[in-house]
Scaffold this active site. Sequence first.
Site, mmCIF file in Angstrom:
data_model
loop_
_atom_site.group_PDB
_atom_site.id
_atom_site.type_symbol
_atom_site.label_atom_id
_atom_site.label_comp_id
_atom_site.label_asym_id
_atom_site.label_seq_id
_atom_site.Cartn_x
_atom_site.Cartn_y
_atom_site.Cartn_z
ATOM 1 N N GLY A 26 0.823 -1.196 0.000
ATOM 2 C CA GLY A 26 0.000 0.000 0.000
ATOM 3 C C GLY A 26 0.859 1.247 0.000
ATOM 4 O O GLY A 26 2.070 1.205 0.228
ATOM 5 N N VAL A 27 0.218 2.383 -0.240
ATOM 6 C CA VAL A 27 0.937 3.650 -0.291
ATOM 7 C C VAL A 27 1.115 4.186 1.123
ATOM 8 O O VAL A 27 0.200 4.125 1.937
ATOM 9 C CB VAL A 27 0.160 4.675 -1.144
ATOM 10 C CG1 VAL A 27 0.892 6.006 -1.183
ATOM 11 C CG2 VAL A 27 -0.048 4.143 -2.547
ATOM 12 N N GLY A 28 2.298 4.713 1.429
ATOM 13 C CA GLY A 28 2.510 5.341 2.729
ATOM 14 C C GLY A 28 3.920 5.135 3.238
ATOM 15 O O GLY A 28 4.705 4.355 2.687
ATOM 16 N N ASN A 29 4.240 5.845 4.318
ATOM 17 C CA ASN A 29 5.583 5.815 4.872
ATOM 18 C C ASN A 29 5.963 4.425 5.379
ATOM 19 O O ASN A 29 7.087 3.958 5.163
ATOM 20 C CB ASN A 29 5.693 6.832 6.017
ATOM 21 C CG ASN A 29 5.572 8.261 5.535
ATOM 22 O OD1 ASN A 29 6.033 8.588 4.449
ATOM 23 N ND2 ASN A 29 4.937 9.110 6.322
ATOM 24 N N GLU A 80 -0.532 -1.795 -6.857
ATOM 25 C CA GLU A 80 -1.301 -0.673 -7.417
ATOM 26 C C GLU A 80 -0.395 0.436 -7.921
ATOM 27 O O GLU A 80 -0.617 0.995 -8.989
ATOM 28 C CB GLU A 80 -2.213 -0.077 -6.340
ATOM 29 C CG GLU A 80 -3.357 -0.934 -5.927
ATOM 30 C CD GLU A 80 -4.184 -0.225 -4.877
ATOM 31 O OE1 GLU A 80 -5.411 -0.242 -4.997
ATOM 32 O OE2 GLU A 80 -3.599 0.363 -3.939
ATOM 33 N N GLY A 104 -7.614 -0.136 -2.530
ATOM 34 C CA GLY A 104 -7.443 -1.482 -3.066
ATOM 35 C C GLY A 104 -7.061 -2.514 -2.034
ATOM 36 O O GLY A 104 -6.802 -3.669 -2.380
#
Length: 502
Positions: free
Chosen positions: A259-262, A285, A379
């Site tokens: 997933g997106v993020g730090n 994704e 997602g």
Amino acid sequence: MRKYEILDRDQVLSIIKNGDTVAFSGFSPAGGAKAVPRILAEYATAEHSQGRDFRIRVLTGASAGDYIDNGLAKASAIQWRAPYQGGRELRDQINRQEVEYVDMHLSHLAQTVSAGFFGKVDVAVVEATEITPDGRVYLTTSIGASPTWLACADKVIIEINHHHSHRLRELADIFIIPPPPRRAPINVHTPLTKIGWPYAQVDPKKVVGIVENNEPDQVAAFSSEDEVSRKIADHVIRFLLEEKQAGRIPEQFFPFQAGVGNTANAVLAGLGHHPDIPPFYMYSEVFQDAMVDLMSEGKLLGASATALTVVPEKLTRITDNMDFFGSRIVLRPQEISNHPGIIRRLGVIAMNTALEMDIYGNVNSSHVFGTHVVNGVGGSGEFTRNSRLSIFMTPSMAKRGKISSVVPMTPHVDNNEHSVQIVVTEQGLADLRGLGPMERAKKIINTCAHPAYRPYLTDYLNNSPRGHICHDLSRCYELHRNLMQTGTMLPEGAPRTNEQAT
């Protein structure tokens, strides 16, 4: 492109009307329309100052960065939004019920729109590097749902972005899934399998004109990794190596999704730099910053995604070295990048982040207090439900210990206990596979919860009425209620560790 008229501001405003459904390109800040949203925001501000209404229904592939989620929201120009969002102002408007928001799984979007469940799409605004006279549209840094917008919209505006390299088309693999029941298996058997074309297609008769811009994507850099994210990464890496040693992961490894993020970015970097993790592929994704370096170093062998969500310097590095990156990155429509059947076929290892989890492994990744949306489910559900291994990661505490990420019951669930297999905090990793509810609860409390909250959570579990799943409905949201009332979760008189008591 000479076939199509270059539109000015007034022509754009004559095409997009108050109340229209407008589908913009973009998946995260990558490849999002820029010039037209700015025109609409300025016009909405002017109209509202004169007491006239101007608001539109907004579709994108996912979140869409400053141009759409922030710019249009600040101008109060959005009345309805789907399927995901990422703007602070828009979030506040949604939570004040000023904007209707449909939060949904991203792989469902194309079929939902094509079937007409959201009504007709009046206008599509899609960023591209080129459109040919016969309607071939070469997209920029994201594919997302743009092929669907081009097929479904009544009218189409193409934003030609002169900033982006024409070589981005070398990454694209665009394939439209036919509607049921005429669907055949999707022949993606490896992360880098290509089955489509480097362009999307539009009926030239629907293209009302072109708007030009010369702006980069506004992708912000991730924060530097901290001690907490490094500890989470260490736990994940140790677990994966144990799985490999046990023969449940092959020597080559399964492909990863992140997933997106730090936190996810830090875990990816940790995987890439660990000497015992072999070179690997990704089926995900978004293509994130950490992946550029890992691919250059030979640790990331190839990646499939729907968007290049990288800072401008990293994007330049990709396009300037397309002879290298072009054969190692594939950009697909989100209906395929997030397709459950492909995820399951490839045995993807899914790694996503949570806001909080309950003691039985239910995860809330989208709503504070179960009522106020942050961004959306995105997602994560598609990968969690269908992956070979589903991992959720979060720090054990927030706000300097005032908030526990492990609670008795989450007030919102977007990934439930039947799909979540592994949960991780900096405290430790809990493998929940094969465990009944009580075993799961004890393992999560003793392994993942912060020590400051373990006595409370243990007391809750021990004193809840018996059942297959033990909950005390008079206490299950006590931590959340106390946070709302006092600013901290632990109530006065709650069981505490010896260290806290002194």
